[in-house]
Design a protein around this motif. Sequence first.
Motif, PDB file in Angstrom:
ATOM      1  N   VAL A  76      37.267  -5.980  77.020  1.00  0.00           N
ATOM      2  CA  VAL A  76      37.814  -7.249  76.544  1.00  0.00           C
ATOM      3  C   VAL A  76      39.260  -7.352  77.024  1.00  0.00           C
TER       4      VAL A  76
ATOM      5  N   PRO B 197      35.382 -11.705  71.061  1.00  0.00           N
ATOM      6  CA  PRO B 197      34.054 -11.100  71.169  1.00  0.00           C
ATOM      7  C   PRO B 197      33.287 -10.993  69.859  1.00  0.00           C
TER       8      PRO B 197
ATOM      9  N   LEU C  49      28.504  -4.323  70.115  1.00  0.00           N
ATOM     10  CA  LEU C  49      29.131  -4.759  71.368  1.00  0.00           C
ATOM     11  C   LEU C  49      29.826  -3.585  72.034  1.00  0.00           C
TER      12      LEU C  49
END
Length: 233
Positions: free
Chosen positions: A115, A180, A111
């Motif tokens: 965020v 996430p 990823l």
Amino acid sequence: MKTAVIQFPGSNCDMDAVHAAGTVIGQQAVPVWHTETHLEGFDAILVPGGFSYGDHLRSGAIAAHSPVMKEVKRLAEKGVPVIGICNGFQILTEAGLLPGALGRNNSLHFLCHDVHLRVETTNSPFTNQYQKGQIIKIPIAHNEGSYYADAETLSRLEGEGLVAFRYVTPEGNEVLEGNPNGAVNNIAGILNEKRNVLGMMPHPERSVEKLLGSTDGLAVFESLLEHVAGGVK
């Protein structure tokens, strides 16, 4: 403030960290190779992100046994501030400086995106320039960032206010949509009992200048400077 930025084979965020902890806040940050065994004279230690030793065995496992880590442990026990970012967080857990472990993202994919985090405490050398409950935007870039700890450890972290940052939605809600990687309790960063060691998966060093799209990570380094200067504990 003089900060040691530890470099391992496979580190790739080390110079970003040197720039943030040095140039951006007008202080001195020095790259230190992992074979070094003497860090006296440094006010703070930063263990940066990357893929130390190619993540062989598991992330941070080999780097945790590098010669420099004995000195990092010794100075941490003396109260010197130590921050581990991303792979640095993984190294600190593998070295026993922080509890718990970092596992594969629940998506099983690497990823790399921004965020939102909620600042859970300002009582640390790394967060004193934030406001408690402040929502900040900082990027992540990891494959194994899902924090896990047993129930007893989690209870202690939560009860003693040792969770530094938590994944949330832009509105500040602590829900699945804001998490996430599947980290337990949406945990993005934790402190040790003495509060002088911080591990966090997001990259504050990538959010220190407007050119980068956000300055929300700058307060981590400003907090550290304030602490070292003697302004706060």
